[in-house]
Design a protein around this motif. Structure first.
Motif, mmCIF file in Angstrom:
data_model
loop_
_atom_site.group_PDB
_atom_site.id
_atom_site.type_symbol
_atom_site.label_atom_id
_atom_site.label_comp_id
_atom_site.label_asym_id
_atom_site.label_seq_id
_atom_site.Cartn_x
_atom_site.Cartn_y
_atom_site.Cartn_z
ATOM 1 N N ALA A 37 0.833 -1.209 0.000
ATOM 2 C CA ALA A 37 0.000 0.000 0.000
ATOM 3 C C ALA A 37 0.869 1.262 0.000
ATOM 4 O O ALA A 37 0.559 2.249 -0.686
ATOM 5 N N GLU A 38 1.965 1.224 0.770
ATOM 6 C CA GLU A 38 2.856 2.396 0.793
ATOM 7 C C GLU A 38 3.486 2.617 -0.580
ATOM 8 O O GLU A 38 3.511 3.741 -1.088
ATOM 9 N N ARG A 39 3.995 1.539 -1.172
ATOM 10 C CA ARG A 39 4.649 1.691 -2.479
ATOM 11 C C ARG A 39 3.656 2.185 -3.525
ATOM 12 O O ARG A 39 3.979 3.047 -4.346
ATOM 13 N N GLN A 40 2.425 1.661 -3.492
ATOM 14 C CA GLN A 40 1.429 2.106 -4.468
ATOM 15 C C GLN A 40 1.087 3.583 -4.258
ATOM 16 O O GLN A 40 0.893 4.337 -5.223
ATOM 17 N N ALA A 41 1.016 4.003 -2.981
ATOM 18 C CA ALA A 41 0.735 5.422 -2.703
ATOM 19 C C ALA A 41 1.832 6.311 -3.288
ATOM 20 O O ALA A 41 1.555 7.394 -3.828
ATOM 21 N N MET A 42 3.065 5.861 -3.206
ATOM 22 C CA MET A 42 4.173 6.640 -3.783
ATOM 23 C C MET A 42 4.055 6.694 -5.301
ATOM 24 O O MET A 42 4.202 7.743 -5.918
ATOM 25 N N ILE A 43 3.765 5.546 -5.905
ATOM 26 C CA ILE A 43 3.600 5.506 -7.367
ATOM 27 C C ILE A 43 2.446 6.411 -7.799
ATOM 28 O O ILE A 43 2.500 7.065 -8.848
ATOM 29 N N ASP A 44 1.402 6.476 -6.968
ATOM 30 C CA ASP A 44 0.228 7.298 -7.299
ATOM 31 C C ASP A 44 0.440 8.782 -7.035
ATOM 32 O O ASP A 44 -0.467 9.597 -7.262
ATOM 33 N N GLY A 45 1.611 9.152 -6.507
ATOM 34 C CA GLY A 45 1.915 10.578 -6.332
ATOM 35 C C GLY A 45 1.568 11.138 -4.981
ATOM 36 O O GLY A 45 1.471 12.356 -4.816
ATOM 37 N N HIS A 46 1.385 10.294 -3.983
ATOM 38 C CA HIS A 46 1.122 10.799 -2.630
ATOM 39 C C HIS A 46 2.440 11.100 -1.918
ATOM 40 O O HIS A 46 3.529 10.805 -2.421
ATOM 41 N N GLY A 47 2.313 11.650 -0.706
ATOM 42 C CA GLY A 47 3.514 12.003 0.047
ATOM 43 C C GLY A 47 4.325 13.048 -0.710
ATOM 44 O O GLY A 47 3.774 14.013 -1.248
ATOM 45 N N VAL A 48 5.630 12.836 -0.780
ATOM 46 C CA VAL A 48 6.505 13.814 -1.437
ATOM 47 C C VAL A 48 6.628 13.565 -2.940
ATOM 48 O O VAL A 48 7.386 14.261 -3.614
ATOM 49 N N ARG A 85 -10.465 25.600 -6.459
ATOM 50 C CA ARG A 85 -10.851 26.632 -5.484
ATOM 51 C C ARG A 85 -11.935 26.142 -4.528
ATOM 52 O O ARG A 85 -12.006 26.578 -3.384
ATOM 53 N N ALA A 86 -12.787 25.231 -5.018
ATOM 54 C CA ALA A 86 -13.845 24.698 -4.154
ATOM 55 C C ALA A 86 -13.232 23.868 -3.030
ATOM 56 O O ALA A 86 -13.641 23.968 -1.866
ATOM 57 N N ALA A 87 -12.220 23.044 -3.358
ATOM 58 C CA ALA A 87 -11.546 22.246 -2.322
ATOM 59 C C ALA A 87 -10.824 23.153 -1.332
ATOM 60 O O ALA A 87 -10.777 22.876 -0.133
ATOM 61 N N GLN A 88 -10.306 24.264 -1.842
ATOM 62 C CA GLN A 88 -9.654 25.244 -0.962
ATOM 63 C C GLN A 88 -10.673 25.838 0.007
ATOM 64 O O GLN A 88 -10.431 25.945 1.208
ATOM 65 N N LYS A 89 -11.850 26.172 -0.497
ATOM 66 C CA LYS A 89 -12.905 26.759 0.339
ATOM 67 C C LYS A 89 -13.415 25.760 1.369
ATOM 68 O O LYS A 89 -13.719 26.124 2.507
ATOM 69 N N ARG A 90 -13.490 24.514 0.968
ATOM 70 C CA ARG A 90 -13.962 23.488 1.899
ATOM 71 C C ARG A 90 -12.914 23.128 2.948
ATOM 72 O O ARG A 90 -13.189 22.410 3.896
ATOM 73 N N GLY A 91 -11.689 23.594 2.768
ATOM 74 C CA GLY A 91 -10.625 23.301 3.722
ATOM 75 C C GLY A 91 -9.910 21.997 3.476
ATOM 76 O O GLY A 91 -9.106 21.561 4.298
ATOM 77 N N GLU A 92 -10.177 21.372 2.311
ATOM 78 C CA GLU A 92 -9.490 20.101 2.018
ATOM 79 C C GLU A 92 -8.025 20.339 1.686
ATOM 80 O O GLU A 92 -7.171 19.510 1.988
ATOM 81 N N THR A 93 -7.756 21.439 1.006
ATOM 82 C CA THR A 93 -6.382 21.857 0.745
ATOM 83 C C THR A 93 -6.266 23.330 1.100
ATOM 84 O O THR A 93 -7.235 24.088 0.977
ATOM 85 N N TYR A 94 -5.071 23.729 1.528
ATOM 86 C CA TYR A 94 -4.893 25.121 1.972
ATOM 87 C C TYR A 94 -4.760 26.066 0.782
ATOM 88 O O TYR A 94 -5.261 27.175 0.793
ATOM 89 N N SER A 95 -4.068 25.596 -0.276
ATOM 90 C CA SER A 95 -3.840 26.464 -1.439
ATOM 91 C C SER A 95 -4.753 26.137 -2.608
ATOM 92 O O SER A 95 -4.771 26.878 -3.594
ATOM 93 N N GLY A 96 -5.472 25.022 -2.537
ATOM 94 C CA GLY A 96 -6.292 24.597 -3.674
ATOM 95 C C GLY A 96 -5.563 23.635 -4.590
ATOM 96 O O GLY A 96 -6.173 23.036 -5.466
ATOM 97 N N VAL A 97 -4.255 23.493 -4.404
ATOM 98 C CA VAL A 97 -3.470 22.542 -5.201
ATOM 99 C C VAL A 97 -3.388 21.231 -4.426
ATOM 100 O O VAL A 97 -3.117 21.228 -3.222
ATOM 101 N N ALA A 98 -3.596 20.134 -5.114
ATOM 102 C CA ALA A 98 -3.573 18.823 -4.461
ATOM 103 C C ALA A 98 -2.152 18.258 -4.437
ATOM 104 O O ALA A 98 -1.377 18.468 -5.373
ATOM 105 N N GLY A 99 -1.834 17.548 -3.366
ATOM 106 C CA GLY A 99 -0.558 16.837 -3.302
ATOM 107 C C GLY A 99 0.553 17.695 -2.719
ATOM 108 O O GLY A 99 0.754 18.843 -3.132
ATOM 109 N N ILE A 100 1.270 17.110 -1.772
ATOM 110 C CA ILE A 100 2.319 17.860 -1.074
ATOM 111 C C ILE A 100 3.423 18.308 -2.030
ATOM 112 O O ILE A 100 3.889 19.456 -1.980
ATOM 113 N N ALA A 101 3.832 17.445 -2.945
ATOM 114 C CA ALA A 101 4.913 17.799 -3.871
ATOM 115 C C ALA A 101 4.532 18.988 -4.736
ATOM 116 O O ALA A 101 5.316 19.937 -4.906
#
Length: 428
Positions: A287-298, A321-337
């Motif tokens: 699951a961890e390796r797949q999450a990395m392949i899928d672009g999660h984490g860094v 912008r909707a996700a930003q307003k809902r508080g799901e992401t702070y900047s509206g961009v998905a993914g930490i990287a």
């Protein structure tokens, strides 16, 4: 703020520049091993430190990194035929081995001495872990191979990805030693990212938005300590090691794999971000390796067949912008990287540091710039070998720990921030 001449010294890495010469003292990532998957596979274009090259893997599995252009008429060897233990220019058939030596010039009369006098610039290419490393400096001063833990643990314990970042290496790297932005920019990820969520340390991160920084010298660079309030009478410390010129590690969270980065200049306005995850004592789960392949984490989700992120400056990083307003992401961009990359690229190809206003929370960045400048000038003026070349300097770890208020972070964590094979990371 930084004087313009110092900004130029730190950001220009082409041949003959002080920072370019500094980078050429080290082994640096050149490609992922997956880019040359088999003998006689297609060559790959590589641009590093403003030099254009091609990498290839010959019929015997030897790796080569040579000048991109044929010595004859300057045609790109990316169009070359990788065959019979060499790379052949398709224009007139000139063929080179992995050292850049011409071995056949079939368009001319047989003349062995002519071949012997034709040699392309070439650099070594060595696989360690998931990465192919090169050293672009003086062969007589070639240091021992790198020994970063992420690259030396067993293959099942590590994963490395890379992405193209459209800005100078320094502003990308500076994000890696800036812990104060995590509470804001990555707040959504601390709650939801499968490679971040669930750690006790996240609670301290979110509760205290004003970390206090202490920076300590290390043999290879720095340890940047970020202190936040924990329970009564204790502090939560996140310790980020920086090894010169461009290696950092993110302090761990719970039993999640430990991550970090290498920032490698392509030229002065682009860099490669190599991002890794590894666990010192166990295999990564499926699951961890797949999450990395899928672009999660860094890591990032890239356009198939490329190392360009799917969310990039041409599509405004798919800002929601909707996700930003809902508080799901702070900047509206998905993914930490891509949260990091979007803001670093928004500064322009090379940020104008004469206009910046640094604050105490930027003390790690200030110290790192000073260290880079001193090392580049000492190398230029006195030939001094810079910190971080010695593999002993690579054996560092990040750490996260809760300490009594009276304890010094580095005095209490000397064992936690050095690699002891077979022991787990220090984490909260």
């Amino acid at each position: 703020m930084l004087r313009q001449d110092i900004n130029e010294l730190l950001t220009q890495t082409g041949p003959g520049t002080p920072m370019g010469e500094l980078f050429r003292q080290y082994w640096i990532p050149a490609l992922l091993a997956e880019e040359l998957p088999e003998d006689d596979c297609p060559p790959v274009r590589v641009k590093l430190l403003s030099e254009r090259m091609v990498a290839f893997r010959d019929s015997a599995g030897r790796l080569g990194l040579v000048d991109e252009f044929c010595a004859h008429r300057g045609a790109s060897l990316w169009f070359g035929r990788n065959e019979g233990s060499g790379l052949r220019c398709p224009y007139h058939g000139w063929k080179y081995d992995v050292t850049g030596q011409a071995v056949e010039v079939p368009s001319e009369a047989d003349n062995p001495s002519f071949c012997a006098n034709v040699k392309l610039t070439a650099y070594p290419l060595v696989r360690i872990g998931d990465v192919l490393w090169t050293h672009m400096g003086d062969p007589a001063k070639r240091p021992p191979l790198p020994e970063f833990e992420f690259a030396t643990v067993p293959a099942e314990q590590t994963y490395t990805s890379k992405r193209w970042q459209q800005c100078n290496w320094l502003q990308a790297f500076e994000g890696g030693i800036d812990s104060s932005h995590v509470t804001f920019l990555h707040s959504g990820g601390l709650r939801s990212d499968p490679l971040f969520k669930g750690a006790k340390g996240n609670e301290y991160n979110m509760r205290d938005t004003k970390p206090f920084f202490e920076v300590a010298e290390s043999d290879g660079g720095l340890f940047v300590g970020a202190r936040r309030n924990a329970e009564e009478g204790s502090y939560y410390w996140r310790i980020t090691p920086y090894v010169m010129p461009a290696f950092t590690m993110v302090p761990p969270r719970g039993d999640h794999p430990v991550h970090g980065h290498f920032w490698v200049p392509i030229d002065d306005e682009n860099c490669w971000t190599y991002s890794f995850d590894y666990h010192p004592v166990r295999a990564l789960t499926a699951a961890e390796r797949q999450a990395m392949i899928d672009g999660h984490g860094v890591h990032s989700r890239n356009i198939p067949g490329t190392y360009r992120p799917a969310a990039n400056m041409d599509n405004d990083y798919l800002i929601d912008r909707a996700a930003q307003k809902r508080g799901e992401t702070y900047s509206g961009v998905a993914g930490i990287a891509m949260q990091d990359a979007s803001l670093q690229e928004s500064m322009g190809p090379i940020v104008d540091r004469t206009k910046e206003r640094l604050v105490p929370a930027d003390s790690g960045i200030i110290k790192a710039r000073q260290k880079l400048r001193r090392a580049a000038e000492a190398l230029r003026d006195h030939g001094t070998t810079p910190p971080g070349v010695d593999p002993e300097h690579h054996r560092v770890r990040s750490a996260a720990i809760v300490l009594p208020v009276a304890e010094s972070f580095l005095d209490s964590c000397r064992d936690a921030v050095r690699v002891v094979p077979g022991t787990p990371q220090t984490t909260v």
